[in-house]
Design a protein around this motif. Structure first.
Motif, PDB file in Angstrom:
ATOM      1  N   PRO A 178      43.348  36.915  39.759  1.00 47.45           N
ATOM      2  CA  PRO A 178      42.693  37.148  38.639  1.00 47.45           C
ATOM      3  C   PRO A 178      41.106  37.023  38.926  1.00 47.45           C
ATOM      4  O   PRO A 178      40.361  37.886  38.390  1.00 47.45           O
ATOM      5  CB  PRO A 178      42.945  36.285  37.543  1.00 47.45           C
ATOM      6  CG  PRO A 178      44.196  35.590  37.843  1.00 47.45           C
ATOM      7  CD  PRO A 178      44.194  35.495  39.405  1.00 47.45           C
ATOM      8  N   THR A 179      40.666  36.125  39.914  1.00 46.51           N
ATOM      9  CA  THR A 179      39.249  35.708  40.036  1.00 46.51           C
ATOM     10  C   THR A 179      38.745  37.091  40.997  1.00 46.51           C
ATOM     11  O   THR A 179      37.731  37.536  40.760  1.00 46.51           O
ATOM     12  CB  THR A 179      39.012  34.510  40.822  1.00 46.51           C
ATOM     13  OG1 THR A 179      39.496  33.405  39.901  1.00 46.51           O
ATOM     14  CG2 THR A 179      37.449  34.259  40.932  1.00 46.51           C
ATOM     15  N   ILE A 180      39.705  37.204  42.003  1.00 45.79           N
ATOM     16  CA  ILE A 180      39.323  38.547  42.729  1.00 45.79           C
ATOM     17  C   ILE A 180      39.183  39.698  42.070  1.00 45.79           C
ATOM     18  O   ILE A 180      38.452  40.578  42.484  1.00 45.79           O
ATOM     19  CB  ILE A 180      40.232  38.638  44.049  1.00 45.79           C
ATOM     20  CG1 ILE A 180      40.240  37.274  45.091  1.00 45.79           C
ATOM     21  CG2 ILE A 180      40.089  39.870  44.794  1.00 45.79           C
ATOM     22  CD1 ILE A 180      41.278  37.114  45.971  1.00 45.79           C
ATOM     23  N   ALA A 181      40.314  40.006  41.286  1.00 45.50           N
ATOM     24  CA  ALA A 181      40.166  40.964  40.395  1.00 45.50           C
ATOM     25  C   ALA A 181      39.058  41.279  39.655  1.00 45.50           C
ATOM     26  O   ALA A 181      38.280  42.356  39.283  1.00 45.50           O
ATOM     27  CB  ALA A 181      41.344  41.136  39.394  1.00 45.50           C
ATOM     28  N   LEU A 182      38.400  40.243  38.941  1.00 41.59           N
ATOM     29  CA  LEU A 182      37.262  40.145  38.188  1.00 41.59           C
ATOM     30  C   LEU A 182      36.008  40.437  38.943  1.00 41.59           C
ATOM     31  O   LEU A 182      35.343  41.248  38.591  1.00 41.59           O
ATOM     32  CB  LEU A 182      37.195  38.641  37.465  1.00 41.59           C
ATOM     33  CG  LEU A 182      37.902  38.456  36.137  1.00 41.59           C
ATOM     34  CD1 LEU A 182      37.451  36.938  35.906  1.00 41.59           C
ATOM     35  CD2 LEU A 182      37.239  39.464  35.122  1.00 41.59           C
ATOM     36  N   TYR A 239      36.263  44.206  39.857  1.00 44.71           N
ATOM     37  CA  TYR A 239      35.796  44.960  38.753  1.00 44.71           C
ATOM     38  C   TYR A 239      34.168  44.783  38.255  1.00 44.71           C
ATOM     39  O   TYR A 239      33.552  45.770  38.026  1.00 44.71           O
ATOM     40  CB  TYR A 239      36.505  44.458  37.643  1.00 44.71           C
ATOM     41  CG  TYR A 239      36.131  45.422  36.421  1.00 44.71           C
ATOM     42  CD1 TYR A 239      36.562  46.696  36.253  1.00 44.71           C
ATOM     43  CD2 TYR A 239      35.451  44.854  35.426  1.00 44.71           C
ATOM     44  CE1 TYR A 239      36.329  47.495  34.823  1.00 44.71           C
ATOM     45  CE2 TYR A 239      35.184  45.606  34.139  1.00 44.71           C
ATOM     46  CZ  TYR A 239      35.502  46.854  33.995  1.00 44.71           C
ATOM     47  OH  TYR A 239      35.501  47.784  32.892  1.00 44.71           O
ATOM     48  N   GLY A 240      33.824  43.504  38.658  1.00 41.29           N
ATOM     49  CA  GLY A 240      32.171  43.417  38.420  1.00 41.29           C
ATOM     50  C   GLY A 240      31.385  44.084  39.478  1.00 41.29           C
ATOM     51  O   GLY A 240      30.249  44.388  39.148  1.00 41.29           O
ATOM     52  N   THR A 241      31.796  44.226  40.503  1.00 45.10           N
ATOM     53  CA  THR A 241      31.095  44.981  41.668  1.00 45.10           C
ATOM     54  C   THR A 241      30.993  46.308  41.459  1.00 45.10           C
ATOM     55  O   THR A 241      30.120  47.119  41.825  1.00 45.10           O
ATOM     56  CB  THR A 241      31.462  44.462  43.109  1.00 45.10           C
ATOM     57  OG1 THR A 241      32.780  44.749  43.276  1.00 45.10           O
ATOM     58  CG2 THR A 241      31.013  42.949  43.404  1.00 45.10           C
ATOM     59  N   VAL A 242      32.303  47.065  40.988  1.00 48.42           N
ATOM     60  CA  VAL A 242      32.332  48.364  41.294  1.00 48.42           C
ATOM     61  C   VAL A 242      31.458  48.996  39.653  1.00 48.42           C
ATOM     62  O   VAL A 242      31.220  50.173  39.787  1.00 48.42           O
ATOM     63  CB  VAL A 242      33.580  48.874  41.121  1.00 48.42           C
ATOM     64  CG1 VAL A 242      34.368  48.691  42.401  1.00 48.42           C
ATOM     65  CG2 VAL A 242      34.464  48.352  39.826  1.00 48.42           C
ATOM     66  N   ASN A 243      31.154  47.927  39.090  1.00 50.55           N
ATOM     67  CA  ASN A 243      30.451  48.571  37.703  1.00 50.55           C
ATOM     68  C   ASN A 243      29.156  47.761  37.595  1.00 50.55           C
ATOM     69  O   ASN A 243      28.503  47.013  36.865  1.00 50.55           O
ATOM     70  CB  ASN A 243      30.983  48.180  36.643  1.00 50.55           C
ATOM     71  CG  ASN A 243      32.353  48.873  36.320  1.00 50.55           C
ATOM     72  OD1 ASN A 243      32.290  50.282  36.108  1.00 50.55           O
ATOM     73  ND2 ASN A 243      33.567  48.405  36.360  1.00 50.55           N
ATOM     74  N   TYR A 302      31.468  40.326  34.629  1.00 51.36           N
ATOM     75  CA  TYR A 302      32.516  40.046  35.089  1.00 51.36           C
ATOM     76  C   TYR A 302      32.374  39.431  36.603  1.00 51.36           C
ATOM     77  O   TYR A 302      33.103  38.373  36.956  1.00 51.36           O
ATOM     78  CB  TYR A 302      33.470  41.106  35.103  1.00 51.36           C
ATOM     79  CG  TYR A 302      33.871  41.596  33.748  1.00 51.36           C
ATOM     80  CD1 TYR A 302      34.636  40.601  32.879  1.00 51.36           C
ATOM     81  CD2 TYR A 302      33.517  42.866  33.132  1.00 51.36           C
ATOM     82  CE1 TYR A 302      34.986  41.063  31.699  1.00 51.36           C
ATOM     83  CE2 TYR A 302      34.024  43.283  32.027  1.00 51.36           C
ATOM     84  CZ  TYR A 302      34.716  42.379  31.138  1.00 51.36           C
ATOM     85  OH  TYR A 302      34.854  42.768  29.677  1.00 51.36           O
ATOM     86  N   PHE A 303      31.704  39.939  37.227  1.00 50.62           N
ATOM     87  CA  PHE A 303      31.176  39.512  38.434  1.00 50.62           C
ATOM     88  C   PHE A 303      30.419  38.028  38.611  1.00 50.62           C
ATOM     89  O   PHE A 303      31.152  37.227  39.282  1.00 50.62           O
ATOM     90  CB  PHE A 303      30.274  40.469  39.483  1.00 50.62           C
ATOM     91  CG  PHE A 303      29.749  39.744  40.718  1.00 50.62           C
ATOM     92  CD1 PHE A 303      30.569  39.875  41.674  1.00 50.62           C
ATOM     93  CD2 PHE A 303      28.620  39.061  40.736  1.00 50.62           C
ATOM     94  CE1 PHE A 303      30.265  39.242  43.134  1.00 50.62           C
ATOM     95  CE2 PHE A 303      28.019  38.453  42.113  1.00 50.62           C
ATOM     96  CZ  PHE A 303      28.953  38.808  43.049  1.00 50.62           C
ATOM     97  N   TYR A 304      29.863  37.980  37.699  1.00 55.78           N
ATOM     98  CA  TYR A 304      29.104  36.485  37.548  1.00 55.78           C
ATOM     99  C   TYR A 304      30.222  35.408  36.948  1.00 55.78           C
ATOM    100  O   TYR A 304      29.801  34.355  37.490  1.00 55.78           O
ATOM    101  CB  TYR A 304      27.881  36.546  36.789  1.00 55.78           C
ATOM    102  CG  TYR A 304      26.797  37.486  37.405  1.00 55.78           C
ATOM    103  CD1 TYR A 304      26.447  36.947  38.675  1.00 55.78           C
ATOM    104  CD2 TYR A 304      26.513  38.741  37.196  1.00 55.78           C
ATOM    105  CE1 TYR A 304      25.311  37.856  39.372  1.00 55.78           C
ATOM    106  CE2 TYR A 304      25.664  39.563  38.058  1.00 55.78           C
ATOM    107  CZ  TYR A 304      24.905  38.960  38.972  1.00 55.78           C
ATOM    108  OH  TYR A 304      24.309  39.837  39.638  1.00 55.78           O
ATOM    109  N   ILE A 305      30.940  35.868  36.228  1.00 56.44           N
ATOM    110  CA  ILE A 305      32.261  34.965  35.628  1.00 56.44           C
ATOM    111  C   ILE A 305      32.916  34.540  36.905  1.00 56.44           C
ATOM    112  O   ILE A 305      33.329  33.612  36.977  1.00 56.44           O
ATOM    113  CB  ILE A 305      32.876  35.770  34.586  1.00 56.44           C
ATOM    114  CG1 ILE A 305      32.011  35.691  33.277  1.00 56.44           C
ATOM    115  CG2 ILE A 305      34.228  35.031  34.202  1.00 56.44           C
ATOM    116  CD1 ILE A 305      32.486  36.560  32.136  1.00 56.44           C
ATOM    117  N   ALA A 306      33.450  35.667  37.507  1.00 56.55           N
ATOM    118  CA  ALA A 306      34.347  35.328  38.822  1.00 56.55           C
ATOM    119  C   ALA A 306      33.465  34.573  39.954  1.00 56.55           C
ATOM    120  O   ALA A 306      34.118  33.608  40.327  1.00 56.55           O
ATOM    121  CB  ALA A 306      34.579  36.615  39.334  1.00 56.55           C
ATOM    122  N   LEU A 307      32.206  34.647  40.111  1.00 57.38           N
ATOM    123  CA  LEU A 307      31.510  33.755  40.905  1.00 57.38           C
ATOM    124  C   LEU A 307      31.335  32.514  40.328  1.00 57.38           C
ATOM    125  O   LEU A 307      31.715  31.593  41.282  1.00 57.38           O
ATOM    126  CB  LEU A 307      29.968  34.267  41.073  1.00 57.38           C
ATOM    127  CG  LEU A 307      29.124  33.789  42.085  1.00 57.38           C
ATOM    128  CD1 LEU A 307      29.725  33.983  43.548  1.00 57.38           C
ATOM    129  CD2 LEU A 307      27.603  34.168  41.895  1.00 57.38           C
TER     130      LEU A 307
END
Length: 151
Positions: free
Chosen positions: A58-62, A65-69, A74-79
């Motif tokens: 799920p972290t990779i998915a977030l 999703y955060g990078t393509v947008n 979402y990218f920073y949450i995943a980070l």
């Protein structure tokens, strides 16, 4: 603002870790976590290690999703989750369980308190009667054991 999202996510992960550890790992997914407590798996890899994948996907998915947008929240949450996961790996697998021999003879009160609380957690080989489900923050009594020592 993005730094605050990463930092806040990192700290929220401690509470999430406690909840997941107590109610999922010591609950309905005990069959994956058991060998971490009873050492029934003789090899280097435990069934418990599958939690890495369960949390990483799920972290990779977030992150994706955060990078393509345009690097949205979402990218920073995943980070933040990924940084917490790295901290977890280094402290839990390398420092506490010594999968790589490192800081074996530390006298750092914080690290000693973390190690002691984790040992208390592992004194129970069953899924019931557990304690110390946290990771970077453990019950204050363990910190007091090492921070209040007189020289």
């Amino acid at each position: 603002m993005n730094f605050l999202v990463v930092l806040l996510t990192f700290f929220i992960m401690e509470g999430m870790t406690w909840l997941i550890h107590k109610y999922v790992m010591h609950g309905f997914l005990w069959m994956l976590h058991r060998d971490h407590h009873d050492h029934s798996n003789e090899g280097h890899v435990e069934k418990n290690d599958y939690f890495f994948l369960i949390f990483a996907v799920p972290t990779i998915a977030l992150m994706y999703y955060g990078t393509v947008n345009d690097y949205n929240i979402y990218f920073y949450i995943a980070l933040g989750i990924a940084i917490y996961g790295m901290a977890y790996f280094f402290v839990h697998d390398i420092f506490i369980h010594q999968r790589i021999r490192f800081l074996r003879d530390t006298q750092n009160p914080y690290l000693l308190a973390i190690r002691r609380a984790h040992k208390q957690h592992h004194k129970h080989t069953g899924k019931e009667k557990g304690e110390c489900f946290g990771f970077l923050w453990v019950p204050v009594k363990y910190f007091k054991m090492y921070f209040n020592k007189k020289s």
